[in-house]
Design an enzyme around this catalytic site. Sequence first.
Site, mmCIF file in Angstrom:
data_model
loop_
_atom_site.group_PDB
_atom_site.id
_atom_site.type_symbol
_atom_site.label_atom_id
_atom_site.label_comp_id
_atom_site.label_asym_id
_atom_site.label_seq_id
_atom_site.Cartn_x
_atom_site.Cartn_y
_atom_site.Cartn_z
ATOM 1 N N GLU A 1 0.829 -1.210 0.000
ATOM 2 C CA GLU A 1 0.000 0.000 0.000
ATOM 3 C C GLU A 1 0.859 1.254 0.000
ATOM 4 O O GLU A 1 2.006 1.248 0.479
ATOM 5 C CB GLU A 1 -0.970 -0.006 1.188
ATOM 6 C CG GLU A 1 -0.337 -0.312 2.544
ATOM 7 C CD GLU A 1 -0.186 0.907 3.429
ATOM 8 O OE1 GLU A 1 -0.025 2.017 2.879
ATOM 9 O OE2 GLU A 1 -0.190 0.750 4.661
ATOM 10 N N ARG B 1 0.322 -2.102 12.407
ATOM 11 C CA ARG B 1 -0.329 -3.071 11.534
ATOM 12 C C ARG B 1 -0.706 -2.459 10.183
ATOM 13 O O ARG B 1 -1.808 -2.660 9.669
ATOM 14 C CB ARG B 1 -1.541 -3.709 12.216
ATOM 15 C CG ARG B 1 -1.210 -4.335 13.552
ATOM 16 C CD ARG B 1 -2.375 -5.090 14.138
ATOM 17 N NE ARG B 1 -2.580 -6.348 13.445
ATOM 18 C CZ ARG B 1 -1.884 -7.470 13.676
ATOM 19 N NH1 ARG B 1 -0.914 -7.480 14.586
ATOM 20 N NH2 ARG B 1 -2.140 -8.568 13.005
ATOM 21 N N CYS C 1 7.693 -1.270 -1.696
ATOM 22 C CA CYS C 1 8.798 -2.235 -1.729
ATOM 23 C C CYS C 1 9.917 -1.918 -0.750
ATOM 24 O O CYS C 1 10.405 -2.810 -0.050
ATOM 25 C CB CYS C 1 9.346 -2.373 -3.143
ATOM 26 S SG CYS C 1 10.216 -0.909 -3.781
ATOM 27 N N HIS D 1 13.070 -0.481 -7.624
ATOM 28 C CA HIS D 1 12.485 -1.523 -6.771
ATOM 29 C C HIS D 1 13.592 -2.136 -5.927
ATOM 30 O O HIS D 1 14.761 -2.159 -6.333
ATOM 31 C CB HIS D 1 11.825 -2.594 -7.648
ATOM 32 C CG HIS D 1 11.236 -3.743 -6.883
ATOM 33 N ND1 HIS D 1 10.217 -3.585 -5.984
ATOM 34 C CD2 HIS D 1 11.535 -5.072 -6.893
ATOM 35 C CE1 HIS D 1 9.899 -4.768 -5.455
ATOM 36 N NE2 HIS D 1 10.689 -5.674 -5.996
ATOM 37 N N ASP E 1 10.739 -11.734 -2.273
ATOM 38 C CA ASP E 1 10.144 -10.439 -2.581
ATOM 39 C C ASP E 1 8.744 -10.377 -2.004
ATOM 40 O O ASP E 1 7.840 -11.096 -2.449
ATOM 41 C CB ASP E 1 10.104 -10.223 -4.098
ATOM 42 C CG ASP E 1 9.891 -8.768 -4.475
ATOM 43 O OD1 ASP E 1 9.327 -8.018 -3.654
ATOM 44 O OD2 ASP E 1 10.283 -8.374 -5.592
#
Length: 262
Positions: free
Chosen positions: A37, A62, A67, A104, A118
Amino acid sequence: MDVDAYLDRIGADRPAAPSAEALRELQARHLATVPFENLSVHLREPVELAEDALFDKVVRRRRGGFCYELNGLFAALLRELGFEVTLLSARVWNGERYGPPFDHMALRVDLPEPWLADVGFGRFARYPVRLDSREPQQDPEGEVVVSETPQGDLDVRHAGRPAYRLEQRPRELRDFAPTCWWQATSPESHFTTGLLCSLQAPGGRITLAGDKLIETVDGERVERVLVGEEILTAYRVRFGIELNEAPAPGSFPAPGPRPFPN
């Protein structure tokens, strides 16, 4: 790091020792419990690439992340459990070409054989991938193929399409800070122009893209537009994220000077 709290967050048991089987279980549990997110970008929350800040966000509050956050913290957990982990930079395929370096972050985990782990690429392999194999590798989320480029990088294809080009040079978490800042602030970044929260679900995936809830189960896709309190309820019930207000995509000014880590 409170390893037990992290393992409880992802619903995993502490492995007796580092192994391919343990890595497989940890990655699968992480993908099933911690959403990919970019809510912090639209809530104007700082995205800090420090292990204590990432632990607070993902474990204590939480939340999920993108990435750099998810793979950065997962690497720290694996090291605490005795795994040998290397951070790697990858260039993401954008449909026409590979993006810039540090687009990334992915992980190399060295056991008797090298593995690609990943947990921060959205829809990708559920299980780790052998980096030293050039044969197609089967995964519930789609076949993965790793091939070497003439320059010594590794091209990773998923479900028949390019995913990213992986450099093999070891990196540190702070190396990703300038690109992470750009991704979170630039009006040219897809993280500032789109609001996304996504999680693996039994038989498929569930995604909240802005106000659109998208559920894919066994290849069947269903979309529904949410209104008002339905959005906050979806974050809480579907992703386990408690918010006081629903984030909304906004306009972003041109980024200021790029901060480089010390």
